[in-house]
Design a protein around this motif. Structure first.
Motif, PDB file in Angstrom:
ATOM      1  N   ARG A 193       0.784  -1.241   0.000  1.00  0.00           N
ATOM      2  CA  ARG A 193       0.000   0.000   0.000  1.00  0.00           C
ATOM      3  C   ARG A 193       0.814   1.289   0.000  1.00  0.00           C
ATOM      4  O   ARG A 193       0.306   2.330  -0.433  1.00  0.00           O
ATOM      5  N   LEU A 194       2.054   1.273   0.494  1.00  0.00           N
ATOM      6  CA  LEU A 194       2.796   2.521   0.651  1.00  0.00           C
ATOM      7  C   LEU A 194       3.411   2.918  -0.687  1.00  0.00           C
ATOM      8  O   LEU A 194       4.594   2.735  -0.951  1.00  0.00           O
ATOM      9  N   SER A 195       2.587   3.502  -1.533  1.00  0.00           N
ATOM     10  CA  SER A 195       2.991   3.885  -2.887  1.00  0.00           C
ATOM     11  C   SER A 195       3.765   5.195  -2.858  1.00  0.00           C
ATOM     12  O   SER A 195       3.901   5.853  -1.821  1.00  0.00           O
ATOM     13  N   ALA A 196       4.252   5.612  -4.039  1.00  0.00           N
ATOM     14  CA  ALA A 196       4.957   6.885  -4.155  1.00  0.00           C
ATOM     15  C   ALA A 196       4.048   8.047  -3.774  1.00  0.00           C
ATOM     16  O   ALA A 196       4.494   9.014  -3.139  1.00  0.00           O
ATOM     17  N   GLU A 197       2.775   7.965  -4.143  1.00  0.00           N
ATOM     18  CA  GLU A 197       1.831   9.040  -3.834  1.00  0.00           C
ATOM     19  C   GLU A 197       1.619   9.167  -2.325  1.00  0.00           C
ATOM     20  O   GLU A 197       1.608  10.268  -1.765  1.00  0.00           O
ATOM     21  N   ARG A 198       1.452   8.017  -1.649  1.00  0.00           N
ATOM     22  CA  ARG A 198       1.260   8.033  -0.204  1.00  0.00           C
ATOM     23  C   ARG A 198       2.517   8.543   0.505  1.00  0.00           C
ATOM     24  O   ARG A 198       2.449   9.324   1.458  1.00  0.00           O
ATOM     25  N   ALA A 199       3.701   8.124   0.033  1.00  0.00           N
ATOM     26  CA  ALA A 199       4.957   8.581   0.631  1.00  0.00           C
ATOM     27  C   ALA A 199       5.117  10.087   0.482  1.00  0.00           C
ATOM     28  O   ALA A 199       5.577  10.769   1.412  1.00  0.00           O
ATOM     29  N   ALA A 200       4.732  10.647  -0.669  1.00  0.00           N
ATOM     30  CA  ALA A 200       4.820  12.087  -0.885  1.00  0.00           C
ATOM     31  C   ALA A 200       3.855  12.836   0.041  1.00  0.00           C
ATOM     32  O   ALA A 200       4.190  13.906   0.577  1.00  0.00           O
ATOM     33  N   GLU A 201       2.672  12.276   0.249  1.00  0.00           N
ATOM     34  CA  GLU A 201       1.700  12.898   1.158  1.00  0.00           C
ATOM     35  C   GLU A 201       2.233  12.930   2.585  1.00  0.00           C
ATOM     36  O   GLU A 201       2.103  13.942   3.301  1.00  0.00           O
ATOM     37  N   VAL A 202       2.864  11.837   3.015  1.00  0.00           N
ATOM     38  CA  VAL A 202       3.451  11.787   4.354  1.00  0.00           C
ATOM     39  C   VAL A 202       4.536  12.839   4.508  1.00  0.00           C
ATOM     40  O   VAL A 202       4.628  13.535   5.522  1.00  0.00           O
ATOM     41  N   ARG A 203       5.389  12.992   3.474  1.00  0.00           N
ATOM     42  CA  ARG A 203       6.468  13.972   3.535  1.00  0.00           C
ATOM     43  C   ARG A 203       5.918  15.382   3.657  1.00  0.00           C
ATOM     44  O   ARG A 203       6.440  16.219   4.412  1.00  0.00           O
ATOM     45  N   ARG A 204       4.831  15.687   2.934  1.00  0.00           N
ATOM     46  CA  ARG A 204       4.235  17.014   3.007  1.00  0.00           C
ATOM     47  C   ARG A 204       3.719  17.302   4.411  1.00  0.00           C
ATOM     48  O   ARG A 204       3.914  18.400   4.951  1.00  0.00           O
ATOM     49  N   GLU A 205       3.070  16.313   5.017  1.00  0.00           N
ATOM     50  CA  GLU A 205       2.553  16.500   6.376  1.00  0.00           C
ATOM     51  C   GLU A 205       3.688  16.669   7.376  1.00  0.00           C
ATOM     52  O   GLU A 205       3.597  17.488   8.309  1.00  0.00           O
ATOM     53  N   LEU A 206       4.771  15.912   7.214  1.00  0.00           N
ATOM     54  CA  LEU A 206       5.913  16.052   8.117  1.00  0.00           C
ATOM     55  C   LEU A 206       6.573  17.412   7.973  1.00  0.00           C
ATOM     56  O   LEU A 206       6.938  18.056   8.968  1.00  0.00           O
ATOM     57  N   ASP A 207       6.739  17.855   6.737  1.00  0.00           N
ATOM     58  CA  ASP A 207       7.364  19.154   6.506  1.00  0.00           C
ATOM     59  C   ASP A 207       6.532  20.283   7.113  1.00  0.00           C
ATOM     60  O   ASP A 207       7.072  21.231   7.694  1.00  0.00           O
ATOM     61  N   ALA A 208       5.204  20.180   6.978  1.00  0.00           N
ATOM     62  CA  ALA A 208       4.323  21.190   7.550  1.00  0.00           C
ATOM     63  C   ALA A 208       4.429  21.187   9.073  1.00  0.00           C
ATOM     64  O   ALA A 208       4.476  22.249   9.717  1.00  0.00           O
ATOM     65  N   ARG A 209       4.480  19.997   9.678  1.00  0.00           N
ATOM     66  CA  ARG A 209       4.573  19.916  11.129  1.00  0.00           C
ATOM     67  C   ARG A 209       5.921  20.424  11.621  1.00  0.00           C
ATOM     68  O   ARG A 209       6.017  21.103  12.648  1.00  0.00           O
ATOM     69  N   ASP A 210       7.001  20.090  10.887  1.00  0.00           N
ATOM     70  CA  ASP A 210       8.330  20.572  11.269  1.00  0.00           C
ATOM     71  C   ASP A 210       8.404  22.092  11.181  1.00  0.00           C
ATOM     72  O   ASP A 210       9.049  22.747  12.006  1.00  0.00           O
ATOM     73  N   ALA A 211       7.746  22.662  10.160  1.00  0.00           N
ATOM     74  CA  ALA A 211       7.728  24.118  10.023  1.00  0.00           C
ATOM     75  C   ALA A 211       7.003  24.754  11.206  1.00  0.00           C
ATOM     76  O   ALA A 211       7.431  25.791  11.740  1.00  0.00           O
TER      77      ALA A 211
END
Length: 484
Positions: free
Chosen positions: A433-451
């Motif tokens: 299930r952990l596709s490229a699209e899902r991995a990119a979504e996770v990265r966006r959420e992490l970057d937003a939280r880190d900011a």
């Protein structure tokens, strides 16, 4: 190039930095080849240790390794020092590896299983520390789905160079008139000298930044359970076990198969093995590139099928004909180079998802689990293959003077085991299930939280007031986000 793609490309790790960081792969992959291919056969054929004792020693070490591996991963995740987290552990690992190798080098005739087990454990402790710190460190250096495939591809390609360099030693030694045992001992000395040089390059040239962690988020037992039972991580562990067991099984029998079934000399066998390994310099980055186009898990499945088809053709090659075997060994190694590259890159994606859910860095623990499956596979391959051969009457000290039935059994063991396990590994990825699209979504959420975390820290520094850092927002896959 689209506007969205430009920042992602600009944020890639520079190739020079990736190459310097990959230096740890030189001794690790050189050691993996030496241990998987040469050391078991060396102890059995040259030191005279019975097959059953060699099998028991390597198998026992892998079992003892289980709690050690997990403890190391947890220790790394909790390490805080001014010198860094993974940099510190990298420096700790090299001396253990070097000491274990030296003591195994001094083993003489009549050595027992207790001696082998003790110093194999010391050696593997150093290997575990180096490998875990290297892979977890890589997950923090490369941030995106594509850049992780690229970095792990570079690490694998550099590791191939280390493996080929160590394989050249017995080839050169044979040309100079030295025996097989002397070639193996020269390989071990080479590893002892290579390890500190590689570690020094990595520590000197690679920066380290600790991932943001959410304040006030305590790690509970159920967090461990969530990691082990996670759909993606569970699949990766099964796949990694299978695709490590297949080539490991092949490696354990390679020298014996090449010498006694294919009738190659030791030098010819090592030339073919060098071609097999060297093909990974091309195979690892090519398969990493393919993973950015069709996804990592589909690339693993395709690679497993091609590897198995090529392996089946090996016994039909003309015996003693070096030139005829070169193309098949090249393409088989090309495919094998993709297995660990891709499963480790997939683990980095899971580490992101876990940090989003739990608010803590878990790369060390996750890589401890994947490294553990590889080590179990390596130990099982030696234990199972040597155990089966000893039951079938095959004697490595007799060589080609074994019975025709025993040599035929050697060939069947060499081919059937790897094909079965690698194809099982491919089957484990059906429905991943952990596709490229899902991995990119996770990265966006992490970057937003880190900011948000950085903004909160800036406010605290300006006002002098203490404020709790933002807690992780429930992700689409977290329990809090699911309707009750």
């Amino acid at each position: 190039m689209t506007a969205a793609a430009a920042p992602a490309r600009a944020g890639r790790l520079p190739l020079t930095a990736a190459l310097a960081f990959a230096a740890t792969s030189l001794p690790l992959q050189a050691l993996a080849i030496a241990v998987a291919v040469h050391l078991p056969a060396y102890f059995a054929a040259n030191i005279g240790v019975p097959l059953a004792v060699v099998a028991a020693a390597f198998g026992t070490v892998r079992l003892i390794d289980v709690p050690i591996e997990v403890a190391l991963g947890l220790g790394m995740d909790r390490t805080r020092s001014r010198f860094g987290r993974y940099r510190l552990w990298t420096l700790i690992g090299a001396p253990f590896m070097m000491l274990g190798l030296y003591m195994l080098l001094t083993a003489g005739r009549g050595v027992g299983s207790a001696y082998l087990i003790t110093w194999l454990l010391v050696m593997y402790l150093g290997v575990s520390i180096l490998m875990l710190s290297h892979q977890a460190w890589a997950a923090t250096l490369a941030k995106s789905y594509e850049d992780r495939a690229r970095l792990f591809g570079v690490m694998a390609a550099v590791g191939v160079l280390g493996a080929v360099s160590v394989l050249l030693i017995p080839i050169v030694m044979e040309r100079l008139g030295y025996g097989e045992a002397q070639g193996v001992r020269a390989m071990v000395w080479y590893l002892i000298f290579l390890a500190p040089v590689a570690v020094a390059i990595v520590v000197w040239r690679t920066p380290e930044t600790l991932a943001r962690e959410t304040a006030g988020h305590r790690f509970r037992l159920r967090d461990y359970v969530e990691i082990v039972t996670d759909h993606s991580m569970r699949r990766i562990l099964l796949v990694d076990l299978m695709v490590s067991l297949g080539p490991g099984w092949m490696a354990a029998l390679y020298i014996l198969y090449s010498r006694d079934y294919m009738q190659f000399t030791s030098g010819q066998a090592n030339i073919l093995l060098a071609v097999y390994v060297l093909s990974g310099v091309v195979g690892a980055p090519c398969l990493a590139w393919l993973a950015t186009r069709i996804s990592k898990h589909r690339t693993v499945m395709l690679t497993a099928v091609c590897y198995s088809l090529l392996l089946v053709t090996l016994p039909f090659l003309p015996k003693g004909n070096l030139a005829a075997s070169l193309p098949t060994l090249f393409f088989t190694g090309f495919m094998a180079a993709g297995f660990n590259v891709l499963t480790r890159a997939m683990t980095a994606d899971v580490a992101d998802e876990m940090r989003l859910k739990q608010g803590k860095e878990r790369s060390g623990l996750l890589y401890a689990m994947t490294t553990l499956t590889s080590k179990i596979a390596a130990g099982l391959s030696i234990f199972l293959t040597f155990g089966v051969l000893s039951q079938m009457g095959y004697d490595p000290q007799l060589g080609q003077r074994n019975t025709a039935e025993a040599i035929h059994a050697l060939m069947l063991c060499f081919v059937v085991g790897p094909v079965v396990f690698v194809m099982l590994g491919a089957a484990c990825l059906i429905g991943y299930r952990l596709s490229a699209e899902r991995a990119a979504e996770v990265r966006r959420e992490l970057d937003a939280r880190d900011a948000a975390f950085d903004a909160s820290a800036a406010v605290v520094s300006l006002t002098g007031e203490e404020r709790e850092a933002p807690r992780p927002a429930p992700s689409s896959s977290s329990p809090a986000a699911r309707p009750s």
